[in-house]
Motif scaffolding. Structure first.
Motif, mmCIF file in Angstrom:
data_model
loop_
_atom_site.group_PDB
_atom_site.id
_atom_site.type_symbol
_atom_site.label_atom_id
_atom_site.label_comp_id
_atom_site.label_asym_id
_atom_site.label_seq_id
_atom_site.Cartn_x
_atom_site.Cartn_y
_atom_site.Cartn_z
ATOM 1 N N PRO A 403 0.814 -1.230 0.000
ATOM 2 C CA PRO A 403 0.000 0.000 0.000
ATOM 3 C C PRO A 403 0.842 1.272 0.000
ATOM 4 N N GLU A 404 1.947 1.304 0.785
ATOM 5 C CA GLU A 404 2.759 2.519 0.860
ATOM 6 C C GLU A 404 3.419 2.816 -0.480
ATOM 7 N N VAL A 405 3.922 1.767 -1.126
ATOM 8 C CA VAL A 405 4.565 1.959 -2.425
ATOM 9 C C VAL A 405 3.545 2.417 -3.458
ATOM 10 N N LEU A 406 2.358 1.810 -3.421
ATOM 11 C CA LEU A 406 1.310 2.177 -4.378
ATOM 12 C C LEU A 406 0.872 3.627 -4.161
ATOM 13 N N GLU A 407 0.749 4.032 -2.916
ATOM 14 C CA GLU A 407 0.326 5.400 -2.617
ATOM 15 C C GLU A 407 1.339 6.412 -3.135
ATOM 16 N N THR A 408 2.626 6.111 -2.967
ATOM 17 C CA THR A 408 3.670 7.009 -3.457
ATOM 18 C C THR A 408 3.653 7.091 -4.980
ATOM 19 N N ALA A 409 3.477 5.940 -5.639
ATOM 20 C CA ALA A 409 3.430 5.921 -7.107
ATOM 21 C C ALA A 409 2.244 6.726 -7.627
ATOM 22 N N ILE A 410 1.107 6.622 -6.955
ATOM 23 C CA ILE A 410 -0.086 7.387 -7.360
ATOM 24 C C ILE A 410 0.218 8.885 -7.302
ATOM 25 N N SER A 411 0.903 9.325 -6.242
ATOM 26 C CA SER A 411 1.237 10.741 -6.096
ATOM 27 C C SER A 411 2.171 11.200 -7.208
ATOM 28 N N LEU A 412 3.170 10.392 -7.543
ATOM 29 C CA LEU A 412 4.125 10.761 -8.587
ATOM 30 C C LEU A 412 3.443 10.878 -9.946
ATOM 31 N N PHE A 413 2.650 9.876 -10.306
ATOM 32 C CA PHE A 413 1.988 9.904 -11.614
ATOM 33 C C PHE A 413 0.956 11.034 -11.686
ATOM 34 N N SER A 414 0.281 11.282 -10.578
ATOM 35 C CA SER A 414 -0.680 12.383 -10.560
ATOM 36 C C SER A 414 0.045 13.715 -10.749
ATOM 37 N N HIS A 415 1.214 13.841 -10.125
ATOM 38 C CA HIS A 415 2.017 15.052 -10.276
ATOM 39 C C HIS A 415 2.436 15.271 -11.728
ATOM 40 N N LEU A 416 2.632 14.173 -12.459
ATOM 41 C CA LEU A 416 3.031 14.263 -13.859
ATOM 42 C C LEU A 416 1.841 14.523 -14.786
ATOM 43 N N GLY A 417 0.646 14.552 -14.251
ATOM 44 C CA GLY A 417 -0.514 14.887 -15.054
ATOM 45 C C GLY A 417 -1.269 13.701 -15.607
ATOM 46 N N TYR A 418 -0.944 12.488 -15.156
ATOM 47 C CA TYR A 418 -1.664 11.302 -15.626
ATOM 48 C C TYR A 418 -2.968 11.128 -14.847
ATOM 49 N N GLU A 419 -3.937 10.517 -15.492
ATOM 50 C CA GLU A 419 -5.153 10.084 -14.811
ATOM 51 C C GLU A 419 -4.867 8.682 -14.264
ATOM 52 N N VAL A 420 -4.901 8.538 -12.943
ATOM 53 C CA VAL A 420 -4.372 7.338 -12.299
ATOM 54 C C VAL A 420 -5.491 6.424 -11.819
ATOM 55 N N LEU A 421 -5.348 5.125 -12.147
ATOM 56 C CA LEU A 421 -6.160 4.065 -11.563
ATOM 57 C C LEU A 421 -5.192 3.107 -10.878
ATOM 58 N N SER A 422 -5.677 2.366 -9.881
ATOM 59 C CA SER A 422 -4.766 1.491 -9.132
ATOM 60 C C SER A 422 -5.412 0.141 -8.859
ATOM 61 N N ALA A 423 -4.544 -0.845 -8.598
ATOM 62 C CA ALA A 423 -4.982 -2.202 -8.241
ATOM 63 C C ALA A 423 -3.919 -2.801 -7.330
ATOM 64 N N HIS A 424 -4.349 -3.722 -6.451
ATOM 65 C CA HIS A 424 -3.440 -4.322 -5.480
ATOM 66 C C HIS A 424 -2.886 -5.663 -5.938
ATOM 67 N N ASN A 425 -3.427 -6.212 -7.029
ATOM 68 C CA ASN A 425 -2.926 -7.496 -7.520
ATOM 69 C C ASN A 425 -3.275 -7.648 -8.999
ATOM 70 N N GLY A 426 -2.804 -8.718 -9.590
ATOM 71 C CA GLY A 426 -2.981 -8.925 -11.012
ATOM 72 C C GLY A 426 -4.424 -9.100 -11.435
ATOM 73 N N MET A 427 -5.202 -9.847 -10.648
ATOM 74 C CA MET A 427 -6.597 -10.089 -11.015
ATOM 75 C C MET A 427 -7.401 -8.792 -10.992
ATOM 76 N N GLN A 428 -7.167 -7.955 -9.971
ATOM 77 C CA GLN A 428 -7.841 -6.657 -9.920
ATOM 78 C C GLN A 428 -7.456 -5.800 -11.129
ATOM 79 N N ALA A 429 -6.187 -5.879 -11.517
ATOM 80 C CA ALA A 429 -5.708 -5.086 -12.655
ATOM 81 C C ALA A 429 -6.425 -5.493 -13.939
ATOM 82 N N LEU A 430 -6.575 -6.810 -14.166
ATOM 83 C CA LEU A 430 -7.260 -7.273 -15.373
ATOM 84 C C LEU A 430 -8.727 -6.851 -15.384
ATOM 85 N N GLU A 431 -9.370 -6.915 -14.213
ATOM 86 C CA GLU A 431 -10.770 -6.469 -14.135
ATOM 87 C C GLU A 431 -10.884 -4.977 -14.448
ATOM 88 N N THR A 432 -9.927 -4.186 -13.943
ATOM 89 C CA THR A 432 -9.934 -2.743 -14.214
ATOM 90 C C THR A 432 -9.737 -2.468 -15.698
#
Length: 509
Positions: A403-432
């Motif tokens: 969670p901590e690593v994901l939260e930091t990555a979300i902040s970085l990508f948001s700072h770069l102007g990307y629209e960010v979606l997140s998932a905690h594992n591979g199955m969630q990512a495929l569903e997204t």
């Protein structure tokens, strides 16, 4: 008057020689018939095989072999090889009369008449059990010494890591306390800068350790090493004081080699800094770049072929043979406390090994030190122009189980102007991805429970071919590469990454 018959000189000498052979006690020397039957037996054979001549003459010599060698047909093979090649030599277990075994050195020579007809074989056997036991004991002693040295090295490694990281953690923890207690913008800014430097120092230390362990994820690409050095030359000059001089020599039209330019530049800087420290106040650092052709195992264990060789030589105090044997050990250093971690040369060694090259040292006290790096040269090929499209405002899917690593990555990508979606594992990512088909980038950790990043990347590449994929990992071990052979087909970024590293990687997409 008739003279009595006298034995010939030849007969006398032959009898003396026979008596001499029969009296030898340190070697079993005896004759075999063409079929392998024992026809003579000397004192040495009786002494360490245990058979009296009356017990053995007329019996086949295969009885001295172990049951397993008899079943494998080794006695007959020995005679055949002696007959066809002119001599048979071997070492192996043999059996005494009492059933005990001894390690024997055996020589069998064929005996032929003037017409080349086989008359039999001369066999010499020596008991070398004591020599074999001594060799095994020596090997065990060497192994014990090796294990002791390895444990000593591990102890120094862990002690060095604990010392350095405790210092870095103290800076970060104290800085966080200051952030909580202080409202002064100057103190807050200074604390943030100090913690950022400590974190970067920790990241560099980790990368050096991984490079020594040959587990640093290198982004190896075909590069003109001379061009890389030229672009980095100003930094190398600045690493030396005014009283020291850096000279650079390189051949023209050098072949390319597969390197990670960032790690290679760090290795060069380490070597120049080591040279600077070895020369104390003044001197010259000579850097030579050339293409060389090596024979098999001419340098270290490198296969025969063409290599790009980078030599960094100083005019410093040099190293003793004892220091040279330990120079690439992690945390081994001859510098004063606080002058170096002892990881510089080990990191350079790890880089060379990961690039399938080698590092060699040549040094003598008072004569300076020469460090040579060898990188396999690539066949000549035409250069192509690479076009890097800009990132633009795109959707990115971030996947990480921490969670901590994901939260930091979300902040970085948001700072770069990307629209960010997140998932905690591979199955969630495929569903997204199925719910949101316009996702442009998948940014995923490699090592996750369940579906790994490589497995997710392959699934996305198959089902969503337009999605660009970046995999992030703190290390990529050889075993992980074996388990995930497709990892090299994805864009990789090493953890911990900075914003500039992230921008560079995304731009490459």
């Amino acid at each position: 008057m008739q003279q009595s018959a006298q034995p010939s000189v030849v007969a006398i000498e032959a009898e003396r020689f026979r008596q001499f052979i029969m009296g030898v006690t340190d070697y079993a020397i005896y004759m075999l018939s063409p079929e392998g039957v024992v026809v003579t037996w000397n004192a040495g054979a009786q002494r360490f095989k245990g058979y009296h001549p009356d017990e053995i003459i007329g019996r086949h010599f295969s009885m001295f072999y172990t049951p397993e060698d008899q079943a494998a047909g080794r006695p007959a093979l020995a005679l055949e090889l002696a007959r066809t090649t002119g001599k048979f030599e071997d070492e192996g277990w043999r059996v005494r009369k009492d059933g005990s075994r001894f390690w024997a050195s055996v020589v069998i020579d064929p005996i032929v008449d003037p017409h080349g007809e086989l008359l039999g074989f001369a066999k010499i056997t020596r008991d070398i059990t004591e020599r074999r036991v001594a060799a095994e004991q020596l090997e065990r002693a060497r192994e014990a010494l090796f294990q002791s040295q390895k444990l000593e090295a591990i102890g120094k490694l862990t002690g060095g890591i604990a010392h350095d990281f405790n210092n870095l953690l103290s800076v970060i923890m104290n800085g966080l306390e200051l952030l909580r207690l202080s409202k002064d913008p100057a103190i807050i800014a200074k604390s943030v800068d100090t913690m950022a430097r400590a974190a970067q120092r920790g990241a560099s230390l980790t990368q050096q350790l991984l490079a020594f362990a040959r587990q640093q994820p290198l982004k190896q690409e075909a590069h003109d090493i001379g061009r890389v050095i030229r672009s980095f030359e100003a930094v190398l000059h600045r690493a030396l004081p005014d009283a020291m001089h850096l000279s650079l020599q390189m051949e023209a039209d050098l072949p390319q080699a597969m390197i990670d330019p960032t790690q290679f530049e760090a290795a060069l800087l380490n070597l120049v800094v080591n040279a600077r420290d070895a020369m104390k106040e003044e001197g010259e650092v000579m850097m030579d770049l050339a293409a060389v052709t090596l024979a098999d195992n001419e340098v270290d264990r490198l296969p025969a072929g063409r290599y790009v060789r980078v030599v960094v030589k100083d005019s410093g105090e040099g190293m003793t043979p004892e220091t040279m044997t330990r120079a690439i050990e992690p945390f081994f250093t001859t510098k004063e406390v606080g002058k170096g971690t002892g990881l510089g040369l080990s990191q350079v060694y790890g880089l060379a090994q990961q690039c399938h090259g080698a590092l060699t040292l040549d040094s003598r006290p008072g004569e300076g030190t020469s460090v040579s790096l060898y990188f396999p040269a690539l066949p000549a090929q035409k250069e192509s122009n690479l076009i890097h499209p800009g990132a633009g405002a795109e959707k990115v899917l971030l996947v990480d189980d921490q969670p901590e690593v994901l939260e930091t990555a979300i902040s970085l990508f948001s700072h770069l102007g990307y629209e960010v979606l997140s998932a905690h594992n591979g199955m969630q990512a495929l569903e997204t991805l199925r719910r949101t088909p316009d996702i442009a980038i998948l940014f995923c950790d490699v090592v996750m429970p369940g579906m790994s990043g490589v497995e997710l990347g392959k699934a996305v590449r198959s089902d969503f071919p337009r999605v660009k994929i970046v995999l992030a990992s703190g290390y990529v071990t050889s075993s992980l590469r074996d388990e995930m052979p497709d990892i090299g087909s994805f864009e990789l970024i090493a953890k911990p990454y900075r914003l500039s590293d992230l921008i560079r990687t995304l731009k490459a997409l």
